[in-house]
Design an enzyme around this catalytic site. Structure first.
Site: not given
Length: 361
Positions: A42-44, A63-64, A93, A96, A99, A107, A111, A162, A356
């Protein structure tokens, strides 16, 4: 017993990523250990590598992802070894203020795993978006692992973690696209095409894809674009107005995240239309708009953070749509690669040669 696995690490700002051996601990309370099967580039991840997100090097990228739960920590009751999951970087969570008000997609205390994954010398790694899945195994909070139908191919399923969720949700959740709407999407990369797919599935009458690359525009029709506009040689605002009876689109989604595309999106809305920004801008970018236009045009200017999604609700739905043929997740996969090919995948991403690249383990 800790696990030594191969993983992709960004050691310092702007340097090529490295394939390193890292240490992943057994899951503690509220954590799960996941054997990663596939993870999209991913670009992130590139932003992390280049130091555009933070300076907390070294980073464990990726992360994807989709994979299988290998073990669970104390207190985890809704996951078990063998469960097929997609990883999410939002795990509400539940306590908060957002939530508690019934808005877990906003959120403020999402977590992550409490234990660090480390290099062999004990140096803690900062996992990208709290996941770090360019690795044979990764440790996440239980809420980050969302069970989905195991018949979904991992290289396709992981993408909803993502980019696909961000674009799809920008149209469906943030933009509220409904039956009969006209929609314009600026930028036909992975996120933009997911927005096009979401708008089409939501019942949009007309979905206009805007980009400067004819190859990307041709690809956008695969995901549901009814019209295309090459903005390299055409005024995209006038083109979109021309395709919408002179009015502009009901919803315009900026999947690029630059001042010039934001101004285009602002101007190609219909009166009382909605602008959704989902493209991630560089931190130093600024935008200036006439205040009278903000007032007189009405409508809404929104930012979409992860498509305003709730992973536990939305991931299984998108997987079901994929398996039923309504959402072409496989169409986002340009190539599958090995862990040691991530750096070359970044080069292809910069050049716009892929939607991708997906690491398959």
């Amino acid at each position: 017993m800790p696990h030594e696995v191969h993983a992709v690490v960004a050691a310092k700002r702007g340097a090529p990523v490295e394939l390193r051996t890292i240490v992943v601990p057994d899951p503690g309370p509220g954590e799960v250990l996941v054997a990663v099967q596939a993870c999209g580039v991913c670009h992130t991840d590139l932003h992390y590598r280049d130091g555009a997100i933070s300076e907390e090097f070294p980073f464990l990228l990726g992360h994807e992802a989709a994979g299988v739960v290998e073990s669970v920590g104390p207190g985890v009751t809704d996951l078990a070894p063998g469960d097929y999951v997609v990883l999410a970087w939002r795990a509400p969570c539940g306590s908060c203020r957002s939530c508690r008000r019934g808005r877990p997609w906003y959120c403020f205390d999402s977590r992550n795993a409490g234990q660090p994954m480390t290099l062999l010398d004990g140096t803690p790694l900062a996992p990208a978006l709290g996941i770090g899945a360019f690795a044979e195994k990764t440790l996440v909070a239980a809420g980050q692992a969302v069970k989905v139908d195991p018949s979904a191919r991992p290289e396709a399923a992981g993408l909803i973690g993502c980019g696909v969720m961000a674009g799809y949700g920008a149209a469906v959740h943030t933009g509220g696209v409904g039956s009969g709407d006209t929609v314009a999407v600026i930028g036909c990369g992975g996120v933009g095409n997911a927005a096009i797919a979401g708008a089409s599935i939501a019942g949009a009458r007309r979905v206009i894809a805007v980009d400067i690359d004819d190859r990307k525009l041709d690809g956008a029709t695969r995901f549901g674009a009814t019209h295309t506009v090459n903005s390299r040689g055409t005024d995209p605002v006038e083109a979109v107005r021309g395709l919408t009876g002179g009015h502009g689109a009901d919803v315009v989604i900026d999947a690029v995240g630059r001042p010039e595309t934001y101004r285009q999106a602002f101007s190609m809305r219909d009166l009382a239309g909605t602008l959704v920004q989902v493209g991630v801008p560089d931190p130093d970018m600024r935008i200036e708009l006439p205040l009278i236009d903000l007032f007189s045009r009405g409508g809404a200017l929104k930012s979409s953070w992860y498509g305003d999604c709730l992973p536990s609700r939305d991931f299984p739905v998108l997987i079901d749509r994929y398996l039923s043929g309504r959402l072409d997740l496989g169409g986002f996969v340009t190539e599958t690669i090995a862990l040691d090919e991530v750096e070359s995948a970044f080069d292809k991403m910069r050049d716009g040669r892929v939607l991708r690249s997906v690491v398959v383990l």
